[in-house]
Motif scaffolding. Structure first.
Motif, PDB file in Angstrom:
ATOM      1  N   HIS A 270       0.803  -1.227   0.000  1.00 22.86           N
ATOM      2  CA  HIS A 270       0.000   0.000   0.000  1.00 22.86           C
ATOM      3  C   HIS A 270       0.834   1.274   0.000  1.00 22.86           C
ATOM      4  O   HIS A 270       0.304   2.348  -0.295  1.00 22.86           O
ATOM      5  N   ASN A 271       2.089   1.188   0.346  1.00 19.63           N
ATOM      6  CA  ASN A 271       2.978   2.354   0.330  1.00 19.63           C
ATOM      7  C   ASN A 271       4.077   2.130  -0.696  1.00 19.63           C
ATOM      8  O   ASN A 271       4.999   1.347  -0.459  1.00 19.63           O
ATOM      9  N   TYR A 272       3.994   2.826  -1.809  1.00 20.25           N
ATOM     10  CA  TYR A 272       4.990   2.677  -2.870  1.00 20.25           C
ATOM     11  C   TYR A 272       4.872   3.877  -3.820  1.00 20.25           C
ATOM     12  O   TYR A 272       3.908   4.656  -3.740  1.00 20.25           O
ATOM     13  N   LYS A 273       5.833   4.020  -4.679  1.00 20.91           N
ATOM     14  CA  LYS A 273       5.847   5.140  -5.615  1.00 20.91           C
ATOM     15  C   LYS A 273       4.612   5.100  -6.520  1.00 20.91           C
ATOM     16  O   LYS A 273       4.277   4.061  -7.070  1.00 20.91           O
ATOM     17  N   ASN A 274       3.958   6.230  -6.641  1.00 18.61           N
ATOM     18  CA  ASN A 274       2.765   6.395  -7.481  1.00 18.61           C
ATOM     19  C   ASN A 274       1.570   5.574  -7.000  1.00 18.61           C
ATOM     20  O   ASN A 274       0.678   5.241  -7.787  1.00 18.61           O
ATOM     21  N   ALA A 275       1.547   5.245  -5.710  1.00 19.51           N
ATOM     22  CA  ALA A 275       0.375   4.559  -5.156  1.00 19.51           C
ATOM     23  C   ALA A 275      -0.848   5.468  -5.228  1.00 19.51           C
ATOM     24  O   ALA A 275      -0.738   6.694  -5.095  1.00 19.51           O
ATOM     25  N   TYR A 276      -1.997   4.887  -5.431  1.00 19.38           N
ATOM     26  CA  TYR A 276      -3.265   5.637  -5.483  1.00 19.38           C
ATOM     27  C   TYR A 276      -3.528   6.198  -4.090  1.00 19.38           C
ATOM     28  O   TYR A 276      -3.657   5.444  -3.116  1.00 19.38           O
ATOM     29  N   ALA A 277      -3.579   7.529  -3.967  1.00 17.40           N
ATOM     30  CA  ALA A 277      -3.699   8.159  -2.649  1.00 17.40           C
ATOM     31  C   ALA A 277      -4.571   9.409  -2.744  1.00 17.40           C
ATOM     32  O   ALA A 277      -4.092  10.536  -2.664  1.00 17.40           O
TER      33      ALA A 277
END
Length: 368
Positions: A270-277
């Motif tokens: 759930h925590n990564y580069k370009n994650a939907y947030a």
């Protein structure tokens, strides 16, 4: 971005639950756990040298850690009512699996369901480690910012794992009992002081849960109490069998490592580069499932111990899919997952940099 709707996915054929497969998974998990503990006991009573005992126990710690992770993963499926065909059977087996890792399954699954309902909406759900927004982070003092960075560092997986499985359920019960007792005593004192003797037997105390996921209502509190009683009795028995120091150190190490693996996997998914947030107004639950959940390219043997949770976009799209159908469902819909994130083990360390949510740009950003 490719426009994908939930109706585009082939889901229904994979929703069918199978009790035979479910029981097979339970048996092939619990029997090895019992067998490994019996082997550990034989090693402890055999007159090996300390060096030989250590060499024999280290791989068993590794195996028990993996099986503990699988036990937790199957408990997770029971919480989604997706392992067995009947809800009551999922609840009962989930409760038993919770005992293995010392965690109350019902409270955990209710809290986890909140995560599923709001995944990708970072205004409501701040991720596995409660990520701060950029505004909140900038409002911290330098010392508080350093503490925040350290507390979200990957090395904290280990003390965090120990707290999560070994301490938190016990501490949660102690604080709840303390709060209830405090409420009752204060209420009783108030009635005596105001000479309301006729109301002494009427107690209006409220449960004040110390954590959001333990003891929120009577049912959860009951399971927390029962879980702790059975777990502590089990610990006492194992201490008498293996010896106090050996069991507590060995068992704590296994649970710490197991929880560290689970927290790590949950975090990088759930925590990564370009994650939907997104913010609430721009959030979409399907995009949250596909773009807000990474899929893991990890060895099949490791996937087995995690009950195929690596196929996470599909799991978030429909948590009712049993773990034994996840891989097939993922393959059947792979053409719709071109925008989904896929991570290798080597990508994991970089994920721990993304612990700030920029609410204006609606993205997770690496910490400086």
């Amino acid at each position: 971005m490719q426009e994908v709707k939930r109706s585009d996915f082939v889901i229904k054929p994979f929703l069918k639950r199978n009790n035979f497969k479910a029981f097979y998974q339970i048996i092939t998990t619990i029997i090895p756990v019992i067998s490994i503990w019996l082997i550990v006991y034989q090693i402890t009573i055999h007159p090996f040298t300390l060096l030989i005992k250590s060499c024999l126990l280290i791989p068993l710690i590794f195996l028990l850690t993996l099986f503990s992770s699988r036990t937790f993963s199957l408990m997770h499926d029971c919480g989604h009512n997706s392992l067995f065909t009947k809800r009551k059977l999922n609840r009962f087996v989930g409760f038993l699996l919770g005992l293995v890792n010392g965690i109350p399954q019902k409270s955990w699954s209710i809290d986890h369901a909140f995560h599923h309902r709001n995944n990708g909406n970072w205004e409501i759900y701040k991720g596995p480690v409660d990520v701060l927004s950029l505004e909140d982070y900038n409002s911290l003092s330098k010392r508080e910012q350093i503490f925040y960075k350290v507390s979200r560092n990957w090395i904290m997986l280990f003390p965090g794992g120990f707290f999560y499985l070994v301490l938190k359920p016990r501490l949660g019960l102690i604080i709840i009992i303390f709060n209830i007792t405090k409420d009752i005593l204060e209420e009783t004192f108030f009635k005596i002081k105001n000479k309301k003797f006729s109301e002494l037997l009427s107690i209006n105390s409220r449960i004040k849960p110390p954590f959001t996921d333990y003891g929120d209502n009577f049912s959860e509190l009951s399971e927390l109490i029962i879980n702790n009683i059975v777990v502590i009795i089990g610990w006492i028995f194992m201490c008498k069998w293996f010896g106090l120091v050996f069991f507590l150190s060995f068992y704590s190490l296994v649970l710490t490592l197991s929880a560290a693996i689970l927290i790590c996997v949950f975090f990088v998914q759930h925590n990564y580069k370009n994650a939907y947030a997104k913010n609430t107004q721009n959030w979409d639950i399907v995009d949250g499932a596909i773009l807000g959940s990474s899929n893991l390219n990890i060895p099949n043997w490791l996937n087995w111990f995690l009950a195929d949770i690596s196929f996470h976009s599909i799991h978030h799209l429909s948590e009712r899919i049993p773990n034994y159908n996840l891989r097939a469902c993922h393959k059947a819909n792979i053409h719709l997952l071109t925008q989904a994130k896929f991570l290798k083990l080597s990508d994991f360390p970089n994920c721990f940099r993304y612990i700030i949510w920029d609410s204006k740009k609606e993205k997770l950003i690496p910490i400086n």
